[in-house]
Design a protein around this motif. Structure first.
Motif, PDB file in Angstrom:
ATOM      1  N   PRO A 172       0.835  -1.203   0.000  1.00  0.00           N
ATOM      2  CA  PRO A 172       0.000   0.000   0.000  1.00  0.00           C
ATOM      3  C   PRO A 172       0.869   1.253   0.000  1.00  0.00           C
ATOM      4  CG  PRO A 172      -0.825  -1.592   1.582  1.00  0.00           C
ATOM      5  CD  PRO A 172       0.504  -2.112   1.092  1.00  0.00           C
ATOM      6  N   SER A 173       0.416   2.279  -0.701  1.00  0.00           N
ATOM      7  CA  SER A 173       1.217   3.479  -0.877  1.00  0.00           C
ATOM      8  C   SER A 173       0.296   4.657  -1.156  1.00  0.00           C
ATOM      9  CB  SER A 173       2.214   3.279  -2.025  1.00  0.00           C
ATOM     10  OG  SER A 173       2.768   4.512  -2.438  1.00  0.00           O
ATOM     11  N   LEU A 174       0.737   5.855  -0.798  1.00  0.00           N
ATOM     12  CA  LEU A 174      -0.042   7.047  -1.119  1.00  0.00           C
ATOM     13  C   LEU A 174      -0.199   7.213  -2.625  1.00  0.00           C
ATOM     14  CD1 LEU A 174       1.228   9.723   1.433  1.00  0.00           C
ATOM     15  CD2 LEU A 174      -0.889   8.400   1.492  1.00  0.00           C
ATOM     16  N   SER A 175       0.734   6.678  -3.397  1.00  0.00           N
ATOM     17  CA  SER A 175       0.611   6.755  -4.846  1.00  0.00           C
ATOM     18  C   SER A 175      -0.525   5.877  -5.359  1.00  0.00           C
ATOM     19  CB  SER A 175       1.936   6.333  -5.504  1.00  0.00           C
ATOM     20  OG  SER A 175       2.228   4.974  -5.208  1.00  0.00           O
ATOM     21  N   ARG A 176      -1.004   4.953  -4.523  1.00  0.00           N
ATOM     22  CA  ARG A 176      -2.111   4.069  -4.889  1.00  0.00           C
ATOM     23  C   ARG A 176      -3.357   4.405  -4.086  1.00  0.00           C
ATOM     24  NH1 ARG A 176      -1.467  -1.040  -3.492  1.00  0.00           N
ATOM     25  NH2 ARG A 176      -2.647  -1.830  -5.256  1.00  0.00           N
ATOM     26  N   LEU A 177      -3.521   5.679  -3.750  1.00  0.00           N
ATOM     27  CA  LEU A 177      -4.641   6.115  -2.925  1.00  0.00           C
ATOM     28  C   LEU A 177      -5.950   6.205  -3.718  1.00  0.00           C
ATOM     29  CD1 LEU A 177      -4.932   6.881   0.054  1.00  0.00           C
ATOM     30  CD2 LEU A 177      -4.673   9.281  -0.616  1.00  0.00           C
ATOM     31  N   SER A 178      -5.866   6.452  -5.014  1.00  0.00           N
ATOM     32  CA  SER A 178      -7.076   6.653  -5.815  1.00  0.00           C
ATOM     33  C   SER A 178      -8.033   5.460  -5.764  1.00  0.00           C
ATOM     34  CB  SER A 178      -6.707   6.975  -7.264  1.00  0.00           C
ATOM     35  OG  SER A 178      -6.051   8.219  -7.340  1.00  0.00           O
ATOM     36  N   PRO A 179      -7.563   4.207  -5.935  1.00  0.00           N
ATOM     37  CA  PRO A 179      -8.508   3.086  -5.840  1.00  0.00           C
ATOM     38  C   PRO A 179      -9.204   3.011  -4.484  1.00  0.00           C
ATOM     39  CG  PRO A 179      -6.460   2.376  -6.871  1.00  0.00           C
ATOM     40  CD  PRO A 179      -6.217   3.757  -6.349  1.00  0.00           C
ATOM     41  N   LEU A 180      -8.488   3.337  -3.409  1.00  0.00           N
ATOM     42  CA  LEU A 180      -9.104   3.338  -2.084  1.00  0.00           C
ATOM     43  C   LEU A 180     -10.208   4.383  -2.018  1.00  0.00           C
ATOM     44  CD1 LEU A 180      -9.243   2.641   0.965  1.00  0.00           C
ATOM     45  CD2 LEU A 180      -7.432   4.337   1.316  1.00  0.00           C
ATOM     46  N   ILE A 181      -9.927   5.599  -2.507  1.00  0.00           N
ATOM     47  CA  ILE A 181     -10.924   6.667  -2.487  1.00  0.00           C
ATOM     48  C   ILE A 181     -12.141   6.264  -3.306  1.00  0.00           C
ATOM     49  CG2 ILE A 181     -11.365   9.068  -3.067  1.00  0.00           C
ATOM     50  CD1 ILE A 181      -9.451   8.647  -0.711  1.00  0.00           C
ATOM     51  N   ASP A 182     -11.912   5.648  -4.465  1.00  0.00           N
ATOM     52  CA  ASP A 182     -13.019   5.231  -5.324  1.00  0.00           C
ATOM     53  C   ASP A 182     -13.880   4.181  -4.633  1.00  0.00           C
ATOM     54  OD1 ASP A 182     -12.091   6.945  -7.249  1.00  0.00           O
ATOM     55  OD2 ASP A 182     -11.038   5.400  -8.409  1.00  0.00           O
ATOM     56  N   ARG A 183     -13.251   3.215  -3.976  1.00  0.00           N
ATOM     57  CA  ARG A 183     -14.030   2.176  -3.291  1.00  0.00           C
ATOM     58  C   ARG A 183     -14.875   2.764  -2.173  1.00  0.00           C
ATOM     59  NH1 ARG A 183      -9.087  -0.762  -3.524  1.00  0.00           N
ATOM     60  NH2 ARG A 183      -8.752  -0.372  -1.295  1.00  0.00           N
ATOM     61  N   VAL A 184     -14.279   3.659  -1.404  1.00  0.00           N
ATOM     62  CA  VAL A 184     -15.006   4.257  -0.286  1.00  0.00           C
ATOM     63  C   VAL A 184     -16.148   5.135  -0.796  1.00  0.00           C
ATOM     64  CG1 VAL A 184     -14.797   5.870   1.638  1.00  0.00           C
ATOM     65  CG2 VAL A 184     -13.031   4.143   1.278  1.00  0.00           C
ATOM     66  N   ALA A 185     -15.884   5.902  -1.861  1.00  0.00           N
ATOM     67  CA  ALA A 185     -16.927   6.760  -2.426  1.00  0.00           C
ATOM     68  C   ALA A 185     -18.079   5.920  -2.978  1.00  0.00           C
ATOM     69  CB  ALA A 185     -16.337   7.646  -3.518  1.00  0.00           C
ATOM     70  N   PHE A 186     -17.757   4.801  -3.638  1.00  0.00           N
ATOM     71  CA  PHE A 186     -18.797   3.931  -4.173  1.00  0.00           C
ATOM     72  C   PHE A 186     -19.620   3.308  -3.053  1.00  0.00           C
ATOM     73  CE2 PHE A 186     -20.458  -0.014  -6.024  1.00  0.00           C
ATOM     74  CZ  PHE A 186     -21.065   0.490  -7.168  1.00  0.00           C
TER      75      PHE A 186
END
Length: 279
Positions: A141-155
């Motif tokens: 896990p990395s801050l550079s891979r934060l977008s998929p996490l944000i997308d999952r939480v938003a969905f």
């Protein structure tokens, strides 16, 4: 005259012998003390090694527990929310139900991928190399891979706004994972508060520090309003502050600070400051 000289020489010889005997006894006692000291020192060193080994094992167990908590808590929370959504709209909006079930499947796959990575790091390589077995299964896990996490939480129903200040740059691996877990745990906790909650994530890259702040909206502690009744079941709770305790332990490893508290205007705030120039 001759007898007196002989007597004097005999007396001197007896005296020398006595002194030599005492010196011999003293040397023998000194040697015994030295040997005993060496034995005691060896025993102490062995105790210190055993204590250091126990401390290392305890620290590793705590690290594994934190990783397992973060992986399982986040993904199970998403799966519970999405499964409840699919159940509610299954008969009326089958398309939405299918999307929610796909999200459940995706969260399960993510959890399995991260668990395989974690277990691969723990297992020795079959070839005997230093590289852990299965380490190539997935990136950390990395801050550079934060977008998929944000997308999952938003969905899953939690709108998230992300702000980044400063110049993003590669971070030490441990700090990068810790920063990701802070955002992940904070958003997972916000997701458990029910509907109508929003979140803001701020990441600041300073010269000497990495600063993180995660805010979420909620009822004001000044008005004393209760949480609005959710339209769907909340994810299961995992005990009083276990996740936050794990975050504090993670941050403390790097000499950082973490503060988590309710906001007077409503909701919750998590702030972290992690030094980047610590040796």
């Amino acid at each position: 005259m001759g007898e007196s000289v002989i007597g004097w020489m005999l007396a001197a010889l007896v005296t020398v012998c006595a002194v030599a005997g005492r010196l011999g006894m003293a040397l023998l006692r000194a040697r015994r003390s030295y040997v005993k000291a060496l034995e005691e020192r060896g025993w102490l060193l062995e105790r210190e090694r055993e204590s250091a080994a126990r401390t290392a094992v305890d620290a590793e167990r705590a690290r594994i527990a934190r990783e397992l908590h973060d992986i399982v808590s986040h993904n199970v929370s998403l799966m519970v929310v999405q499964a409840a959504t699919a159940r509610e709209v299954l008969s009326t909006m089958p398309g939405e139900a299918e999307a929610a079930l796909r999200a459940v499947e995706g969260a399960g796959r993510d959890a399995m991928t991260e668990l395989r990575h974690l277990l691969g790091l723990l297992a020795p390589s079959p070839s005997g190399d230093d590289e852990p077995y299965g380490a190539e299964l997935a990136p950390q896990p990395s801050l550079s891979r934060l977008s998929p996490l944000i997308d999952r939480v938003a969905f899953a129903g939690l709108p998230v706004e992300v702000r980044i200040s400063g110049e993003p740059r590669p971070l030490p691996a441990g700090i990068d994972v810790t920063a990701y877990r802070i955002v992940q745990e904070s958003l997972t906790n916000a997701l458990k508060h029910g509907d109508g909650v929003k979140a803001e994530v701020t990441i600041r890259y300073a010269d000497r520090y990495l600063r993180l702040e995660v805010l979420n909206t909620g009822p004001s502690v000044l008005t004393g309003r209760a949480d609005p009744p959710p339209r769907r079941p909340r994810p299961p709770q995992d005990g009083p502050g276990r996740g936050l305790l794990g975050l504090r332990e993670r941050v403390a490893v790097y000499g950082g600070e973490l503060d988590a508290r309710r906001r007077l205007g409503g909701g919750y705030r998590v702030r972290a400051r992690i030094p980047l120039d610590r040796p």
